[in-house]
Design a protein around this motif. Sequence first.
Motif, PDB file in Angstrom:
ATOM      1  N   ARG A   1       0.847  -1.205   0.000  1.00 49.34           N
ATOM      2  CA  ARG A   1       0.000   0.000   0.000  1.00 49.34           C
ATOM      3  C   ARG A   1       0.879   1.249   0.000  1.00 49.34           C
ATOM      4  O   ARG A   1       2.042   1.231   0.411  1.00 49.34           O
ATOM      5  CB  ARG A   1      -0.957  -0.009   1.174  1.00 49.34           C
ATOM      6  CG  ARG A   1      -0.398  -0.289   2.568  1.00 49.34           C
ATOM      7  CD  ARG A   1       0.550   0.697   3.071  1.00 49.34           C
ATOM      8  NE  ARG A   1       0.665   0.793   4.505  1.00 49.34           N
ATOM      9  CZ  ARG A   1       1.368   1.749   5.095  1.00 49.34           C
ATOM     10  NH1 ARG A   1       2.049   2.624   4.399  1.00 49.34           N
ATOM     11  NH2 ARG A   1       1.434   1.810   6.399  1.00 49.34           N
TER      12      ARG A   1
ATOM     13  N   ALA B   1       0.341   5.237   1.348  1.00 46.65           N
ATOM     14  CA  ALA B   1      -0.595   5.911   2.252  1.00 46.65           C
ATOM     15  C   ALA B   1      -0.229   7.389   2.440  1.00 46.65           C
ATOM     16  O   ALA B   1       0.170   7.800   3.530  1.00 46.65           O
ATOM     17  CB  ALA B   1      -0.592   5.178   3.597  1.00 46.65           C
ATOM     18  N   PRO B   2      -0.334   8.190   1.372  1.00 47.90           N
ATOM     19  CA  PRO B   2       0.074   9.592   1.499  1.00 47.90           C
ATOM     20  C   PRO B   2      -0.904  10.431   2.320  1.00 47.90           C
ATOM     21  O   PRO B   2      -2.100  10.132   2.373  1.00 47.90           O
ATOM     22  CB  PRO B   2       0.065  10.075   0.046  1.00 47.90           C
ATOM     23  CG  PRO B   2      -0.956   9.219  -0.635  1.00 47.90           C
ATOM     24  CD  PRO B   2      -0.895   7.874   0.044  1.00 47.90           C
TER      25      PRO B   2
ATOM     26  N   GLU C   1      -4.440   9.377   3.850  1.00 46.91           N
ATOM     27  CA  GLU C   1      -4.370   9.567   5.302  1.00 46.91           C
ATOM     28  C   GLU C   1      -4.727  11.011   5.637  1.00 46.91           C
ATOM     29  O   GLU C   1      -3.861  11.873   5.798  1.00 46.91           O
ATOM     30  CB  GLU C   1      -2.974   9.177   5.807  1.00 46.91           C
ATOM     31  CG  GLU C   1      -2.689   7.707   5.488  1.00 46.91           C
ATOM     32  CD  GLU C   1      -1.840   6.984   6.502  1.00 46.91           C
ATOM     33  OE1 GLU C   1      -0.891   7.590   7.033  1.00 46.91           O
ATOM     34  OE2 GLU C   1      -2.122   5.790   6.760  1.00 46.91           O
TER      35      GLU C   1
ATOM     36  N   VAL D   1      -3.372   3.679  11.363  1.00 46.01           N
ATOM     37  CA  VAL D   1      -2.546   2.967  10.388  1.00 46.01           C
ATOM     38  C   VAL D   1      -2.563   1.455  10.658  1.00 46.01           C
ATOM     39  O   VAL D   1      -2.633   0.633   9.738  1.00 46.01           O
ATOM     40  CB  VAL D   1      -1.114   3.575  10.407  1.00 46.01           C
ATOM     41  CG1 VAL D   1      -0.294   3.101  11.569  1.00 46.01           C
ATOM     42  CG2 VAL D   1      -0.383   3.324   9.139  1.00 46.01           C
TER      43      VAL D   1
ATOM     44  N   ARG E   1       7.855   2.199   3.094  1.00 42.55           N
ATOM     45  CA  ARG E   1       7.600   3.630   3.303  1.00 42.55           C
ATOM     46  C   ARG E   1       8.905   4.289   3.713  1.00 42.55           C
ATOM     47  O   ARG E   1       9.940   3.633   3.825  1.00 42.55           O
ATOM     48  CB  ARG E   1       6.521   3.812   4.376  1.00 42.55           C
ATOM     49  CG  ARG E   1       6.895   3.183   5.703  1.00 42.55           C
ATOM     50  CD  ARG E   1       5.759   3.257   6.722  1.00 42.55           C
ATOM     51  NE  ARG E   1       6.153   2.651   7.988  1.00 42.55           N
ATOM     52  CZ  ARG E   1       5.333   2.437   9.001  1.00 42.55           C
ATOM     53  NH1 ARG E   1       4.066   2.794   8.914  1.00 42.55           N
ATOM     54  NH2 ARG E   1       5.770   1.894  10.123  1.00 42.55           N
TER      55      ARG E   1
ATOM     56  N   LEU F   1       9.548   7.033   9.292  1.00 42.92           N
ATOM     57  CA  LEU F   1       8.524   6.339  10.080  1.00 42.92           C
ATOM     58  C   LEU F   1       9.073   5.123  10.821  1.00 42.92           C
ATOM     59  O   LEU F   1       8.325   4.404  11.489  1.00 42.92           O
ATOM     60  CB  LEU F   1       7.349   5.943   9.169  1.00 42.92           C
ATOM     61  CG  LEU F   1       6.570   7.173   8.688  1.00 42.92           C
ATOM     62  CD1 LEU F   1       5.697   6.853   7.499  1.00 42.92           C
ATOM     63  CD2 LEU F   1       5.738   7.762   9.821  1.00 42.92           C
TER      64      LEU F   1
ATOM     65  N   LYS G   1       6.203  19.161   1.494  1.00 45.52           N
ATOM     66  CA  LYS G   1       5.199  19.461   0.474  1.00 45.52           C
ATOM     67  C   LYS G   1       4.909  20.958   0.464  1.00 45.52           C
ATOM     68  O   LYS G   1       4.643  21.536  -0.555  1.00 45.52           O
ATOM     69  CB  LYS G   1       3.912  18.705   0.772  1.00 45.52           C
ATOM     70  CG  LYS G   1       4.065  17.194   0.694  1.00 45.52           C
ATOM     71  CD  LYS G   1       2.711  16.534   0.691  1.00 45.52           C
ATOM     72  CE  LYS G   1       2.818  15.020   0.716  1.00 45.52           C
ATOM     73  NZ  LYS G   1       2.678  14.475   2.055  1.00 45.52           N
TER      74      LYS G   1
END
Length: 306
Positions: free
Chosen positions: A15, A17-18, A51, A189, A203, A207, A244
């Motif tokens: 997966r 998961a942004p 997310e 999560v 990921r 994390l 971002k």
Amino acid sequence: MALQNPSESLLVRGRFAPSPTGPLHFGSLVAALGSCLQARSQGGLWTLRVEDLDAARCRPEYAQDMLATLERLGFAWDGELLWQSRRGPRYAAALGRLAELGAVFPCACSRRELADSQLAPDGAAVYPGTCRAGLAEGRRARASRLRVPGERLAFVDAVQGHVSQDLAAEVGDFVLARADGSYAYQLAVVVDDADGGITEIVRGADLLASTPRQILLQRLLGYATPRYAHLPVAVDADGEKLSKQTLACPVDAARPVPTLLAVLRFLGQEPPASLVDASVSELWNWAIANWRLDRVPFCRQLPAPC
Ligand code: GLU
């Protein structure tokens, strides 16, 4: 919901998961491509989850923008898109189960009251245990915390190797839900990955320090622990994670082939020079057939190529 068909549980499922807090940048694309190739190269499924629990920072238009960018780059995901903001009842059920186990306690501490505490690896305060034995007279609960056991939790990460953390000393009892009805990333999560039957979590290494918390929750809730692979995080010239918000190293979706080639090289893959002239589908075919997780550099950070 939990998988019903036993044959489905044999399938590899990955997966991406942004969090929709801005447009997709090079750093998020690394996690997108790494997670996708790790699943697809084993004939597995790859799913997408938005997310968006942090209502103050997430915007639906950022999510739409990210999805459009992924599509232009040739990503295709399986099944329905999952939005965390719509899954409150699942998180409430998991919290209820943890409470039944006696693993949850109400906490009245404000951020300011915890400001002098030692800092955990992710910058949050290590919880000093203030409300562990019960709320003081007249205090109102602001959050539910997990009672963390005093033992080290270790796991083997497919890229970063052996990782171990003394959860009580390095993180402390952590937040699962807040009095305003919102749920913490750590709980959401774990529930989402279990409900989705996720077997491979690929990921960013930012994390890594959250993973022992998530494994602890999986064990308490009786969920299987997926395989983990934490990829190097793309950093700017100052060694800061690309953000971002600052639009650092934006993704050029109009030029999918060079964009994807840059990510493959960042991940230690060795695409032949001839792929510069390939079509997007030729590039994807090469990437899936030649993906090697053992070529990913085992460091936590790497400079972004822009
Ligand atoms: N939503 C997180 C992020 O954008 C990723 C969570 C995860 O992969 O577990 O950084």
